[in-house]
Design a protein around this motif. Structure first.
Motif, short mmCIF file in Angstrom:
data_model
loop_
_atom_site.label_atom_id
_atom_site.label_comp_id
_atom_site.label_asym_id
_atom_site.label_seq_id
_atom_site.Cartn_x
_atom_site.Cartn_y
_atom_site.Cartn_z
N ASP A 1 1.05 21.30 6.82
CA ASP A 1 2.15 20.82 7.66
C ASP A 1 1.67 19.73 8.64
N PHE A 2 0.49 19.98 9.23
CA PHE A 2 -0.07 18.99 10.17
C PHE A 2 -0.33 17.67 9.46
N TYR A 3 -0.98 17.75 8.30
CA TYR A 3 -1.32 16.55 7.54
C TYR A 3 -0.06 15.80 7.12
N THR A 4 0.92 16.52 6.61
CA THR A 4 2.16 15.89 6.13
C THR A 4 2.89 15.17 7.25
N LYS A 5 2.98 15.82 8.39
CA LYS A 5 3.68 15.22 9.53
C LYS A 5 3.00 13.95 10.00
N LEU A 6 1.66 14.00 10.17
CA LEU A 6 0.93 12.84 10.70
C LEU A 6 0.92 11.69 9.70
N SER A 7 0.64 11.99 8.43
CA SER A 7 0.55 10.93 7.42
C SER A 7 1.91 10.27 7.18
N ASN A 8 2.98 11.08 7.17
CA ASN A 8 4.32 10.51 6.98
C ASN A 8 4.73 9.64 8.17
N ASP A 9 4.36 10.09 9.36
CA ASP A 9 4.65 9.31 10.56
C ASP A 9 3.91 7.96 10.51
N ALA B 1 0.83 -1.21 0.00
CA ALA B 1 0.00 0.00 0.00
C ALA B 1 0.86 1.26 0.00
N SER B 2 0.36 2.27 -0.67
CA SER B 2 1.02 3.57 -0.66
C SER B 2 0.42 4.42 0.46
N LEU B 3 1.04 5.58 0.68
CA LEU B 3 0.49 6.51 1.67
C LEU B 3 -0.93 6.90 1.29
N ARG B 4 -1.15 7.12 0.01
CA ARG B 4 -2.48 7.50 -0.46
C ARG B 4 -3.49 6.38 -0.20
N ASP B 5 -3.08 5.12 -0.39
CA ASP B 5 -3.99 4.00 -0.12
C ASP B 5 -4.45 3.98 1.33
N ILE B 6 -3.50 4.20 2.24
CA ILE B 6 -3.84 4.17 3.67
C ILE B 6 -4.79 5.30 4.03
N MET B 7 -4.51 6.50 3.51
CA MET B 7 -5.38 7.64 3.82
C MET B 7 -6.75 7.48 3.18
N LEU B 8 -6.79 6.87 1.97
CA LEU B 8 -8.08 6.65 1.32
C LEU B 8 -8.92 5.67 2.14
N TYR B 9 -8.27 4.61 2.63
CA TYR B 9 -9.00 3.64 3.43
C TYR B 9 -9.53 4.27 4.71
N LEU B 10 -8.69 5.08 5.39
CA LEU B 10 -9.13 5.73 6.63
C LEU B 10 -10.25 6.73 6.37
N SER B 11 -10.16 7.45 5.27
CA SER B 11 -11.20 8.44 4.95
C SER B 11 -12.55 7.76 4.73
N ARG B 12 -12.52 6.55 4.20
CA ARG B 12 -13.77 5.83 3.93
C ARG B 12 -14.31 5.08 5.15
N HIS B 13 -13.40 4.62 6.03
CA HIS B 13 -13.84 3.67 7.05
C HIS B 13 -13.54 4.04 8.49
N LEU B 14 -12.97 5.22 8.74
CA LEU B 14 -12.64 5.55 10.12
C LEU B 14 -13.87 5.54 11.03
N MET B 15 -14.95 6.14 10.57
CA MET B 15 -16.16 6.21 11.40
C MET B 15 -16.70 4.80 11.69
N GLU B 16 -16.62 3.92 10.69
CA GLU B 16 -17.10 2.55 10.89
C GLU B 16 -16.19 1.80 11.87
#
Length: 376
Positions: A354-362, A289-304
């Motif tokens: 900056d916030f997004y970049t730091k958290l997603s890269n971490d 998975a890429s960084l984008r894949d992980i963020m896409l999955y979280l954007s769709r399913h975090l609430m669930e």
């Protein structure tokens, strides 16, 4: 006729026991013989629907009693979980009563009897229909070098360490008499299930009459008590027989069902909804998975995922573990807002970026470290 037969049996038991005591020195063999003497008598007078064997008793939690000299159980419906010549393993739901057999009774042996019978009465009954009488516990001894009064003192002392309902139902010393429990109200009615309203009492008589009364008390309890069919699947799940794990193909999962987890309840439609992102999940599990894949999955399913967690553990989560690190839910939600803005071509200020970049890269760094560990 019954009285004469039992009286004759009592005399024969005393003769047989005297022969065993005189001719057998080995304690193990002597113990087996004394049990066989009592068994041979009981088998003549106890109805065939009652099976009698030595062995241990087990419950559906996996707990076991101590070794029992005589177990009286339902011979028609009870499964024997272990059936060997030397011992048997019987489910507690099928057991009417146990009898501890002793050559001679004294303070040490009474303590052993109390602990032995308590180990049976501590087992949990979990039958299919919920109908089960408590298990009675009797003690039968051929003789004693002490008086019944002293034995009663010893029994009362030993019982101080045992709850009332786990105590001995009745104790018979063939050549001396019986110790029974009688109701405090009237002091005459014998009760075979000790409770707070009973007190121990002594009955002295001849060996013939002692055996007669012991038989009648035992038969009275057998006739008035009920056993049931044990829930064998619970025995299996306790790990004593086998482990049962269910598997339901995804296309057959009932979305109107639920499963229990750590005291909570997870609705299957919630879990299934999370699994809709299975292609992304597979990439993440495969380590591709890429960084984008992980963020896409979280954007769709975090609430669930949060709903799933709340159902399972009964409370809302303020933190969630992702690839070995805890992240604040509020930070993840904030990062997802920025991700969606970027994905939609919307303007994002420097602080947000900056916030997004730091958290997603971490997060992605931890993901890659987990992938490396899984390949080692």
């Amino acid at each position: 006729m019954l009285k004469q037969s039992i009286h004759a049996a009592a005399k024969k038991m005393q003769i047989d026991f005297a022969e065993v005591t005189e001719n057998i020195n080995h304690m193990g063999e002597r113990g087996s013989s004394r049990e066989e003497i009592l068994l041979s008598y009981l088998e003549k007078y106890i109805p065939i629907k009652y099976e009698m064997n030595n062995g241990v008793i087990i419950d559906a939690t996996g707990e076991q009693s101590r070794q029992q000299d005589i177990i009286i159980y339902d011979s028609f419906n009870s499964p024997v979980l272990l059936n060997m010549q030397s011992t048997k393993m019987i489910p507690i739901e099928s057991v009417f009563s146990v009898i501890k057999v002793k050559s001679s009774l004294n303070k040490v042996e009474i303590n052993k009897c109390v602990n032995n019978i308590s180990s049976v009465k501590s087992l949990v009954k979990d039958s299919l229909d919920g109908i089960n009488s408590p298990t009675a516990g009797f003690v039968f001894a051929f003789t004693s070098s002490t008086t019944l009064e002293t034995l009663l003192d010893n029994l009362v002392e030993a019982n101080n360490e045992v709850e009332k309902h786990k105590q001995i139902s009745a104790l018979c010393v063939l050549d001396k008499g019986l110790i029974v429990n009688v109701s405090k109200k009237g002091l005459k009615d014998i009760t075979l299930l000790p409770n707070e309203d009973t007190t121990p009492a002594i009955i002295k008589n001849t060996a013939e009459n002692n055996l007669m009364l012991f038989y009648l008390l035992l038969m009275q309890y057998l006739n008035q008590s009920s056993v049931s069919v044990p829930n064998l699947l619970k025995y299996a799940n306790a790990g004593e027989l086998l482990n049962i794990e269910y598997s339901i193909p995804k296309k057959h999962v009932p979305l109107d069902g639920y499963y229990e987890l750590d005291g909570g309840r997870v609705e299957l439609d919630t879990a299934y909804s999370i699994m809709k992102g299975s292609k992304l999940l597979k990439k993440m599990e495969d380590g591709t998975a890429s960084l984008r894949d992980i963020m896409l999955y979280l954007s769709r399913h975090l609430m669930e995922i949060l709903t799933y967690t709340e159902q399972a553990y009964g409370s809302k989560s303020t933190d969630i573990e992702i690839y070995g690190k805890d992240y604040k839910v509020s930070d993840l939600e904030r990062a997802i807002v920025v991700y969606n803005k970027l994905n939609n071509g919307e303007e994002v200020n420097k602080q947000e970026l900056d916030f997004y970049t730091k958290l997603s890269n971490d997060m992605y760094t931890h993901y890659q470290s987990q992938v490396l560990l899984s390949k080692q």
